[in-house]
Design a protein around this motif. Structure first.
Motif, PDB file in Angstrom:
ATOM      1  N   GLU A 107      10.705  18.535   4.904  1.00  0.00           N
ATOM      2  CA  GLU A 107       9.883  19.191   5.907  1.00  0.00           C
ATOM      3  C   GLU A 107       8.486  19.487   5.358  1.00  0.00           C
ATOM      4  N   GLY A 108       7.487  19.172   6.162  1.00  0.00           N
ATOM      5  CA  GLY A 108       6.113  19.444   5.783  1.00  0.00           C
ATOM      6  C   GLY A 108       5.462  18.380   4.924  1.00  0.00           C
ATOM      7  N   LYS A 109       6.230  17.418   4.455  1.00  0.00           N
ATOM      8  CA  LYS A 109       5.687  16.360   3.609  1.00  0.00           C
ATOM      9  C   LYS A 109       5.082  15.235   4.449  1.00  0.00           C
ATOM     10  N   ILE A 110       3.924  14.778   4.043  1.00  0.00           N
ATOM     11  CA  ILE A 110       3.250  13.680   4.726  1.00  0.00           C
ATOM     12  C   ILE A 110       3.490  12.389   3.942  1.00  0.00           C
ATOM     13  N   PRO A 111       4.050  11.361   4.570  1.00  0.00           N
ATOM     14  CA  PRO A 111       4.223  10.091   3.856  1.00  0.00           C
ATOM     15  C   PRO A 111       2.873   9.510   3.448  1.00  0.00           C
ATOM     16  N   LEU A 112       2.740   9.232   2.180  1.00  0.00           N
ATOM     17  CA  LEU A 112       1.520   8.643   1.624  1.00  0.00           C
ATOM     18  C   LEU A 112       1.858   7.227   1.185  1.00  0.00           C
ATOM     19  N   ILE A 113       1.271   6.249   1.852  1.00  0.00           N
ATOM     20  CA  ILE A 113       1.630   4.853   1.621  1.00  0.00           C
ATOM     21  C   ILE A 113       0.510   4.120   0.892  1.00  0.00           C
ATOM     22  N   PHE A 114       0.792   3.691  -0.332  1.00  0.00           N
ATOM     23  CA  PHE A 114      -0.154   2.853  -1.059  1.00  0.00           C
ATOM     24  C   PHE A 114       0.124   1.401  -0.670  1.00  0.00           C
ATOM     25  N   VAL A 115      -0.916   0.727  -0.211  1.00  0.00           N
ATOM     26  CA  VAL A 115      -0.796  -0.670   0.231  1.00  0.00           C
ATOM     27  C   VAL A 115      -1.654  -1.533  -0.683  1.00  0.00           C
ATOM     28  N   ILE A 116      -1.037  -2.496  -1.333  1.00  0.00           N
ATOM     29  CA  ILE A 116      -1.781  -3.365  -2.242  1.00  0.00           C
ATOM     30  C   ILE A 116      -2.369  -4.530  -1.468  1.00  0.00           C
ATOM     31  N   ASP A 117      -3.685  -4.683  -1.579  1.00  0.00           N
ATOM     32  CA  ASP A 117      -4.404  -5.715  -0.835  1.00  0.00           C
ATOM     33  C   ASP A 117      -4.871  -6.803  -1.795  1.00  0.00           C
ATOM     34  N   GLY A 118      -4.250  -7.952  -1.694  1.00  0.00           N
ATOM     35  CA  GLY A 118      -4.603  -9.073  -2.561  1.00  0.00           C
ATOM     36  C   GLY A 118      -3.617 -10.204  -2.354  1.00  0.00           C
ATOM     37  N   THR A 119      -3.760 -11.243  -3.123  1.00  0.00           N
ATOM     38  CA  THR A 119      -2.791 -12.336  -3.054  1.00  0.00           C
ATOM     39  C   THR A 119      -1.462 -11.841  -3.625  1.00  0.00           C
ATOM     40  N   TRP A 120      -0.414 -12.619  -3.415  1.00  0.00           N
ATOM     41  CA  TRP A 120       0.894 -12.248  -3.958  1.00  0.00           C
ATOM     42  C   TRP A 120       0.805 -12.080  -5.476  1.00  0.00           C
ATOM     43  N   ARG A 121       0.082 -12.964  -6.113  1.00  0.00           N
ATOM     44  CA  ARG A 121      -0.056 -12.916  -7.578  1.00  0.00           C
ATOM     45  C   ARG A 121      -0.854 -11.697  -8.020  1.00  0.00           C
ATOM     46  N   SER A 122      -1.983 -11.430  -7.358  1.00  0.00           N
ATOM     47  CA  SER A 122      -2.811 -10.290  -7.764  1.00  0.00           C
ATOM     48  C   SER A 122      -2.134  -8.959  -7.434  1.00  0.00           C
ATOM     49  N   SER A 123      -1.298  -8.939  -6.401  1.00  0.00           N
ATOM     50  CA  SER A 123      -0.553  -7.721  -6.076  1.00  0.00           C
ATOM     51  C   SER A 123       0.409  -7.362  -7.192  1.00  0.00           C
ATOM     52  N   ARG A 124       1.092  -8.376  -7.703  1.00  0.00           N
ATOM     53  CA  ARG A 124       1.999  -8.146  -8.831  1.00  0.00           C
ATOM     54  C   ARG A 124       1.231  -7.688 -10.057  1.00  0.00           C
ATOM     55  N   SER A 125       0.015  -8.212 -10.211  1.00  0.00           N
ATOM     56  CA  SER A 125      -0.821  -7.832 -11.347  1.00  0.00           C
ATOM     57  C   SER A 125      -1.178  -6.345 -11.283  1.00  0.00           C
ATOM     58  N   ILE A 126      -1.524  -5.864 -10.092  1.00  0.00           N
ATOM     59  CA  ILE A 126      -1.853  -4.442  -9.935  1.00  0.00           C
ATOM     60  C   ILE A 126      -0.656  -3.582 -10.303  1.00  0.00           C
ATOM     61  N   LEU A 127       0.521  -3.958  -9.836  1.00  0.00           N
ATOM     62  CA  LEU A 127       1.727  -3.191 -10.157  1.00  0.00           C
ATOM     63  C   LEU A 127       2.004  -3.210 -11.661  1.00  0.00           C
ATOM     64  N   PHE A 128       1.830  -4.366 -12.287  1.00  0.00           N
ATOM     65  CA  PHE A 128       2.095  -4.499 -13.716  1.00  0.00           C
ATOM     66  C   PHE A 128       1.134  -3.637 -14.531  1.00  0.00           C
ATOM     67  N   LYS A 129      -0.139  -3.613 -14.120  1.00  0.00           N
ATOM     68  CA  LYS A 129      -1.159  -2.888 -14.882  1.00  0.00           C
ATOM     69  C   LYS A 129      -1.226  -1.403 -14.529  1.00  0.00           C
ATOM     70  N   SER A 130      -0.596  -0.998 -13.434  1.00  0.00           N
ATOM     71  CA  SER A 130      -0.703   0.389 -12.955  1.00  0.00           C
ATOM     72  C   SER A 130       0.680   1.039 -12.940  1.00  0.00           C
ATOM     73  N   PRO A 131       1.155   1.536 -14.068  1.00  0.00           N
ATOM     74  CA  PRO A 131       2.498   2.130 -14.113  1.00  0.00           C
ATOM     75  C   PRO A 131       2.657   3.344 -13.200  1.00  0.00           C
ATOM     76  N   ASN A 132       1.566   4.061 -12.907  1.00  0.00           N
ATOM     77  CA  ASN A 132       1.660   5.208 -12.000  1.00  0.00           C
ATOM     78  C   ASN A 132       2.004   4.760 -10.580  1.00  0.00           C
ATOM     79  N   VAL A 133       1.474   3.608 -10.170  1.00  0.00           N
ATOM     80  CA  VAL A 133       1.778   3.062  -8.844  1.00  0.00           C
ATOM     81  C   VAL A 133       3.149   2.386  -8.871  1.00  0.00           C
ATOM     82  N   ARG A 134       3.417   1.674  -9.952  1.00  0.00           N
ATOM     83  CA  ARG A 134       4.691   0.966 -10.079  1.00  0.00           C
ATOM     84  C   ARG A 134       5.880   1.926 -10.075  1.00  0.00           C
TER      85      ARG A 134
END
Length: 216
Positions: A107-134
């Protein structure tokens, strides 16, 4: 004359001749969207759908980079107690909004959605390099969708563009009772389809000119 023809709109980043700003009607959602745009997407795909989605959603923001580990804004949002953060990304561990409906959402929590914008390959790269997002819980769709991005071949059948992904997530959020019915969200697909039609028109014109040149 060529310089004038290529003059760019500083809002949607398209040439002014094909500016889409007039078709945009911004609206708000309960969910908050943070679009993480890969550097390559920002440099090469200047008319990418991530920017169009940002223009349509009043409670969204767009951040550019490849490694968001130390990004102050990203970390502040993740740590904000008013939000329930997720990263929109498919996979066996991903949940869907149907599972978050009703009492499953604190209750009271707002869903916060991180959306990765890039090619399939670059999206995986962002996840790999960003452990806080991963490390964030993954969220995906309860159904499969076929992309209408006719000017761009998708790497896999279930892959959709950034603006389509946000649209379908909003649609499923409404079905799960997390968003109120709102016809204004159709503007996401309206703007997207208009962009696709413009690009298809250019492609058709290019083919005609090429065929005419071959006949000469």
């Amino acid at each position: 004359m060529e310089t004038t023809h290529r003059e760019e709109c500083y809002v949607c980043r398209r040439v002014k001749l094909n500016c889409l700003c007039g078709a945009v009607a911004p609206f708000a959602t309960k969910m908050r969207f943070v679009i993480l745009m890969h550097d390559d997407e920002a440099k090469k795909q200047r008319t990418g759908t991530g920017r169009l989605a940002k223009l349509c959603l009043t409670n969204s923001e767009l951040l550019v980079g490849t490694d968001f580990t130390a990004d102050a804004r990203v970390n502040a949002l993740i740590k904000d107690p008013s939000y329930l953060p997720f990263v929109l990304y498919p996979g066996p561990a991903a949940t869907n909004l149907a599972a978050l409906g009703g009492s499953a959402l604190p209750e009271g929590k707002i869903p916060l959605i991180f959306v990765i914008d890039g090619t399939w390959r670059s999206s995986r790269s962002i996840l790999f390099k960003s452990p806080n997002v991963r490390a964030l819980p993954r969220i995906s769709f309860s159904r499969s969708y076929i992309s209408q991005f006719k000017i761009k071949k998708q790497p896999k059948e279930h892959c959709v563009s950034t603006i389509e992904a946000i649209y379908y997530l909003c649609k499923e959020a409404e079905e799960a009772g997390l968003e109120k019915p709102d016809e204004r969200r159709e503007i996401l697909m309206t703007v997207f389809k208009k962009m696709v039609d413009i690009q298809l028109g250019y492609a058709a014109g290019h083919r005609r000119r090429r065929e005419e040149n071959q006949k000469k």
